[in-house]
Motif scaffolding. Sequence first.
Motif, PDB file in Angstrom:
ATOM      1  N   CYS A  91       3.535   9.358 -11.896  1.00 59.47           N
ATOM      2  CA  CYS A  91       3.940   8.314 -10.632  1.00 59.47           C
ATOM      3  C   CYS A  91       4.360   9.521  -9.640  1.00 59.47           C
ATOM      4  O   CYS A  91       3.862   9.315  -8.346  1.00 59.47           O
ATOM      5  N   ARG A  94       1.168  11.019  -8.221  1.00 56.88           N
ATOM      6  CA  ARG A  94       0.371   9.973  -7.207  1.00 56.88           C
ATOM      7  C   ARG A  94       1.003   9.848  -5.980  1.00 56.88           C
ATOM      8  O   ARG A  94       0.406   9.745  -4.924  1.00 56.88           O
ATOM      9  N   GLU A 105      -3.172   3.272  -1.191  1.00 53.51           N
ATOM     10  CA  GLU A 105      -3.745   2.985  -2.457  1.00 53.51           C
ATOM     11  C   GLU A 105      -2.904   3.621  -3.692  1.00 53.51           C
ATOM     12  O   GLU A 105      -2.814   3.149  -4.677  1.00 53.51           O
ATOM     13  N   GLU A 109      -0.858   2.451  -6.675  1.00 59.60           N
ATOM     14  CA  GLU A 109      -1.370   2.724  -8.119  1.00 59.60           C
ATOM     15  C   GLU A 109       0.000   2.879  -8.687  1.00 59.60           C
ATOM     16  O   GLU A 109       0.379   2.533  -9.844  1.00 59.60           O
ATOM     17  N   LYS A 112       2.103  -0.178  -9.219  1.00 59.72           N
ATOM     18  CA  LYS A 112       1.549  -1.017 -10.529  1.00 59.72           C
ATOM     19  C   LYS A 112       2.194  -0.640 -11.767  1.00 59.72           C
ATOM     20  O   LYS A 112       2.791  -1.456 -12.628  1.00 59.72           O
TER      21      LYS A 112
END
Length: 132
Positions: A91, A94, A105, A109, A112
């Motif tokens: 994470c 990202r 986006e 991700e 989520k």
Amino acid sequence: MYPNQDHSLYQQDDIAIQAAAATPHQLVLMLFAGLMDELVRAKSHIVAKRYEKKAKSINKCIDILNGLTAVLNYEKGGEVAANLARLYDYCVFRLYGASHQLSTELVEEAEKILISLHEGWIRLGSKSKKNG
């Protein structure tokens, strides 16, 4: 002192009091709550092109994730703790990408994954209360 600053200080004091009285599990849930709020802010900053605020929000998220990783108990948690560490690290990766690419986006991700983990921590607390 401005009225909003005054409110912010009271909020910080309230959080500090809650944290001082919290169990380790409750602290994790508090960190997750702050993390989830900050992810929403980060996405809104990207959309609104508030890049300095976006950077601060992403950095806060990464700091929280690093904190969550730092408190993992690898002796007691074993493979579960190692898997959590890998997910937190993913994470973070990202979120760095989201910050550089200005990508909601990529934030989503990570969000989520973190929602699933947060729900797991909540369920763990429910099981502990039933068994305690």
